[in-house]
Design a protein around this motif. Structure first.
Motif, PDB file in Angstrom:
ATOM      1  N   LEU A 286      -0.049   0.614 -13.967  1.00 53.43           N
ATOM      2  CA  LEU A 286       0.111   1.276 -12.641  1.00 53.43           C
ATOM      3  C   LEU A 286      -1.499   2.000 -11.756  1.00 53.43           C
ATOM      4  CD1 LEU A 286       3.426   2.930 -13.128  1.00 53.43           C
ATOM      5  CD2 LEU A 286       2.840   0.610 -12.744  1.00 53.43           C
ATOM      6  N   SER A 287      -1.265   1.745 -10.631  1.00 53.43           N
ATOM      7  CA  SER A 287      -2.421   2.348  -9.976  1.00 53.43           C
ATOM      8  C   SER A 287      -2.740   3.872 -10.350  1.00 53.43           C
ATOM      9  CB  SER A 287      -2.281   2.468  -8.525  1.00 53.43           C
ATOM     10  OG  SER A 287      -2.314   1.374  -7.936  1.00 53.43           O
ATOM     11  N   GLY A 288      -3.950   4.456 -10.406  1.00 52.06           N
ATOM     12  CA  GLY A 288      -3.862   5.877 -10.990  1.00 52.06           C
ATOM     13  C   GLY A 288      -3.446   7.131 -10.064  1.00 52.06           C
ATOM     14  N   ASN A 289      -3.680   6.757  -8.649  1.00 52.99           N
ATOM     15  CA  ASN A 289      -3.297   7.763  -7.507  1.00 52.99           C
ATOM     16  C   ASN A 289      -1.863   8.116  -8.013  1.00 52.99           C
ATOM     17  OD1 ASN A 289      -5.357   8.413  -6.044  1.00 52.99           O
ATOM     18  ND2 ASN A 289      -5.489   6.337  -4.989  1.00 52.99           N
ATOM     19  N   PRO A 290      -1.567   9.350  -7.991  1.00 56.63           N
ATOM     20  CA  PRO A 290      -0.007   9.717  -8.133  1.00 56.63           C
ATOM     21  C   PRO A 290       0.951   9.122  -7.413  1.00 56.63           C
ATOM     22  CG  PRO A 290      -1.639  11.595  -8.313  1.00 56.63           C
ATOM     23  CD  PRO A 290      -2.466  10.235  -7.751  1.00 56.63           C
ATOM     24  N   PHE A 291       0.601   8.972  -5.886  1.00 50.88           N
ATOM     25  CA  PHE A 291       1.984   8.348  -5.233  1.00 50.88           C
ATOM     26  C   PHE A 291       1.958   6.853  -5.341  1.00 50.88           C
ATOM     27  CE2 PHE A 291       3.773   7.019  -1.266  1.00 50.88           C
ATOM     28  CZ  PHE A 291       5.203   7.214  -1.426  1.00 50.88           C
ATOM     29  N   ALA A 292       0.783   6.347  -5.567  1.00 48.23           N
ATOM     30  CA  ALA A 292       0.750   4.829  -5.819  1.00 48.23           C
ATOM     31  C   ALA A 292       1.216   4.519  -7.181  1.00 48.23           C
ATOM     32  CB  ALA A 292      -0.995   4.509  -5.901  1.00 48.23           C
ATOM     33  N   SER A 293       1.138   5.550  -8.281  1.00 47.09           N
ATOM     34  CA  SER A 293       1.679   4.917  -9.425  1.00 47.09           C
ATOM     35  C   SER A 293       3.308   5.100  -9.525  1.00 47.09           C
ATOM     36  CB  SER A 293       1.187   5.941 -10.715  1.00 47.09           C
ATOM     37  OG  SER A 293       1.588   7.143 -10.501  1.00 47.09           O
TER      38      SER A 293
ATOM     39  N   SER B  39      -1.226  10.832   1.873  1.00 50.14           N
ATOM     40  CA  SER B  39      -2.352  10.135   1.001  1.00 50.14           C
ATOM     41  C   SER B  39      -1.793   9.690  -0.164  1.00 50.14           C
ATOM     42  CB  SER B  39      -3.455  10.734   1.076  1.00 50.14           C
ATOM     43  OG  SER B  39      -4.129  11.013  -0.276  1.00 50.14           O
ATOM     44  N   SER B  40      -2.133   8.659  -0.891  1.00 43.38           N
ATOM     45  CA  SER B  40      -1.762   8.328  -2.198  1.00 43.38           C
ATOM     46  C   SER B  40      -2.196   9.217  -3.208  1.00 43.38           C
ATOM     47  CB  SER B  40      -1.610   7.029  -2.483  1.00 43.38           C
ATOM     48  OG  SER B  40      -3.052   6.753  -2.965  1.00 43.38           O
ATOM     49  N   GLY B  41      -2.853  10.116  -3.195  1.00 39.55           N
ATOM     50  CA  GLY B  41      -3.659  10.951  -4.103  1.00 39.55           C
ATOM     51  C   GLY B  41      -2.934  12.583  -3.979  1.00 39.55           C
TER      52      GLY B  41
ATOM     53  N   GLN C 257       0.855  -1.128   0.088  1.00 38.27           N
ATOM     54  CA  GLN C 257      -0.038   0.227  -0.012  1.00 38.27           C
ATOM     55  C   GLN C 257       0.973   1.254  -0.101  1.00 38.27           C
ATOM     56  OE1 GLN C 257      -2.548   0.302   3.698  1.00 38.27           O
ATOM     57  NE2 GLN C 257      -4.231   1.290   2.356  1.00 38.27           N
ATOM     58  N   PRO C 258       0.612   2.107  -0.978  1.00 45.64           N
ATOM     59  CA  PRO C 258      -0.278   2.185  -1.995  1.00 45.64           C
ATOM     60  C   PRO C 258       0.241   1.476  -2.996  1.00 45.64           C
ATOM     61  CG  PRO C 258       1.003   4.261  -2.318  1.00 45.64           C
ATOM     62  CD  PRO C 258       1.636   3.513  -0.806  1.00 45.64           C
ATOM     63  N   GLY C 259      -0.527   1.355  -4.083  1.00 43.27           N
ATOM     64  CA  GLY C 259      -0.362   0.593  -5.362  1.00 43.27           C
ATOM     65  C   GLY C 259      -0.675  -0.945  -5.505  1.00 43.27           C
ATOM     66  N   THR C 260      -1.870  -1.362  -4.699  1.00 42.38           N
ATOM     67  CA  THR C 260      -2.187  -2.618  -4.293  1.00 42.38           C
ATOM     68  C   THR C 260      -2.687  -2.885  -5.552  1.00 42.38           C
ATOM     69  OG1 THR C 260      -3.110  -1.862  -2.299  1.00 42.38           O
ATOM     70  CG2 THR C 260      -3.419  -3.935  -2.904  1.00 42.38           C
ATOM     71  N   PRO C 261      -3.432  -2.205  -6.599  1.00 46.73           N
ATOM     72  CA  PRO C 261      -4.375  -2.887  -7.761  1.00 46.73           C
ATOM     73  C   PRO C 261      -3.545  -2.911  -9.006  1.00 46.73           C
ATOM     74  CG  PRO C 261      -5.070  -0.774  -7.128  1.00 46.73           C
ATOM     75  CD  PRO C 261      -4.053  -0.833  -6.358  1.00 46.73           C
ATOM     76  N   VAL C 262      -2.054  -2.820  -9.023  1.00 42.62           N
ATOM     77  CA  VAL C 262      -1.256  -2.854  -9.879  1.00 42.62           C
ATOM     78  C   VAL C 262      -1.772  -4.212 -10.776  1.00 42.62           C
ATOM     79  CG1 VAL C 262       0.720  -3.844  -8.861  1.00 42.62           C
ATOM     80  CG2 VAL C 262       1.222  -2.573 -10.972  1.00 42.62           C
TER      81      VAL C 262
HETATM   82  O1  MOO Z   1      -3.331   1.298  -2.652  1.00 41.24           O
HETATM   83 MO1  MOO Z   1      -4.019   2.728  -3.403  1.00 41.24          MO
HETATM   84  O2  MOO Z   1      -2.953   2.059  -4.137  1.00 41.24           O
HETATM   85  O3  MOO Z   1      -4.298   3.408  -1.683  1.00 41.24           O
HETATM   86  O4  MOO Z   1      -3.264   4.157  -3.438  1.00 41.24           O
END
Ligand code: MOO
Ligand SMILES: Nc1nc2c(c(=O)[nH]1)N[C@H]1C(S)=C(S)[C@@H](COP(=O)(O)OP(=O)(O)OC[C@H]3O[C@@H](n4cnc5c(N)ncnc54)[C@H](O)[C@@H]3O)O[C@H]1N2
Length: 404
Positions: A301-308, A369-371, A283-288
């Protein structure tokens, strides 16, 4: 599909990419950061002639035998040699040349004395020497840097600015290198607006594309930048199936979670790509999501900026490093002592942003936060928090991943 762990995901990705072996020729100044695809062999002796390391006078050292402060030995200066000249004059006993730094040492001379140590009369050309010189004193030999035929740089080395100077010193202007991977970056989301365009209600500016393209540039790769695409699976499928042919790897962001517009799952199905994994235990980036189509990796990659960014650093970099024969450098991991704190408990393996310096890792105390993206400014590291950690406190020891 079950969440897999990070190491597993990396292993699967690496099994699905190969080092790229295509070769191209580059002008030396454009070869920085590429991997050399040939041994570089010195085509000449460097320097190409014996040369003077000083501004002074050159002669045969035997003529200085017995010279002292009290009993100087006198020479006649017959000529001057400058850098770029080449003197063919022959030297008689007790004759000398005036010589400048970098000038070829004429035949018959085997030493140089600097001009501050002698007396010289410009009018009469008489030179006085006050000490004996050793043979080859202040004498740079032909080939002392490199001999003709010597291997200078081995195939497989990553070219640095130092190499480029050496190539130039040998007159080499073109070198063979391995091509870098062609990396496409596609951002998905009907909400995405390109900077410079007016922002309509409900929309946001596309930052992932710019973070990733500039990160690639920083790592030495010119990424291929696509305009953002809205959440229409058919359009995206058609676009990818057309563009993938021109790429070695496609990186997408967004549309990988479970929402109604998380279209990458449909796209992968429509493309008839093979799904390698979806969701990793971080976390973040779980749904890759990772998939392969026609032996090309599509890393979504996950869309949230920090997750990506976390996905890119942890998964994208090892892949690109392997494809580029290590010319794209991997992240490195180091221990760090926490300065500040992170109060959230972490059930999953979590990654947060920080600034690492001299063994300490400084956390910003908000905007994790990952956003959020603004708090990435000034950060050079990702801190790993082990699953089950209640909170991070000042002074805790952590694993730090340096992402520079
Ligand atoms: O895990 Mo999400 O990937 O919280 O941002
Ligand atoms: N019901 C659930 N919802 C969500 C879950 C979940 O498990 N169940 N996971 C959450 C997590 S974790 C993440 S991360 C996100 C990942 O979603 P996607 O990867 O599908 O990304 P999007 O939904 O397209 O976007 C997420 C977020 O990021 C913004 N975004 C997207 N692209 C860009 C871009 N190029 N530049 C700037 N910002 C971008 C987008 O507007 C969203 O706000 O899903 C959670 N939901």
């Amino acid at each position: 599909m079950e969440q897999i762990n990070l190491e597993n995901a990396i292993e699967i990705l690496l099994e699905n990419v190969k080092p790229l072996k295509e070769i191209e020729e580059k002008y030396i100044l454009d070869s920085l950061g590429f991997v050399l695809a040939e041994d570089i062999i010195s085509p000449l002796n460097n320097p190409p002639f014996n040369r003077s390391p000083l501004d002074g006078f050159t002669f045969n050292n035997l003529d200085t035998l017995g010279a002292t402060k009290e009993n100087p030995i006198t020479f006649k200066v017959i000529s001057e040699v400058f850098a770029g000249d080449f003197s063919k004059e022959t030297l008689n006993p007790k004759e000398a040349f005036r010589i400048m730094t970098g000038a070829p040492i004429p035949n018959g001379c085997n030493c140089v004395i600097k001009q501050e140590e002698v007396s010289f009369d410009e009018n009469t050309k008489v030179l006085e020497i006050y000490r004996e010189l050793k043979p080859f004193e202040n004498f740079c030999f032909l080939g002392e840097d490199l001999k003709v035929g010597e291997i200078v740089v081995k195939k497989g080395e990553v070219i640095t600015y130092n190499h480029i100077g050496v190539f130039a010193s040998l007159g080499i202007n073109l070198v063979k290198v391995f091509k870098k991977p062609k990396v496409g970056i596609l951002s998905l989301g009907s909400e995405l607006t390109m900077p410079g365009e007016p922002l309509k209600e409900g929309k946001i500016f596309n930052s992932n594309l710019f973070t990733l393209i500039s990160k690639l540039k920083y790592l030495g790769v010119e990424g291929i930048m696509y305009p953002p695409m809205s959440d229409d699976p058919l359009t995206v499928t058609n676009f990818i199936s057309k563009e993938l042919k021109n790429l070695d790897i496609l990186i997408t962001t967004g549309g990988v979670s479970v929402g109604k517009k998380d279209i990458m799952h449909d796209v992968i199905r429509e493309l008839e790509a093979k799904r390698l994994f979806w969701k990793i235990n971080i976390q973040p980036g779980t749904p890759v999501l990772a998939s392969v189509k026609d032996e090309k990796l599509i890393l979504s990659l996950s869309g949230n900026p920090f997750a990506s960014l976390v996905n890119f650093e942890l998964l994208g970099r090892p892949v690109l490093s392997k494809m580029s024969l290590n010319s794209i450098k991997e992240t490195s991991t180091i221990d760090g002592i926490v300065r500040g704190e992170f109060s959230k408990s972490s059930s999953k393996r979590r990654f947060i942003r920080g600034y690492f310096k001299n063994g300490e890792i400084f956390l910003n105390n908000n905007k994790h936060s990952s956003g959020t993206i603004s708090s990435l400014i000034g950060k050079n590291a990702i801190v790993e928090i082990a699953p089950g950690t209640p909170q991070l406190k000042d002074g805790d020891k952590v694993k730090v991943i340096l992402i520079d």
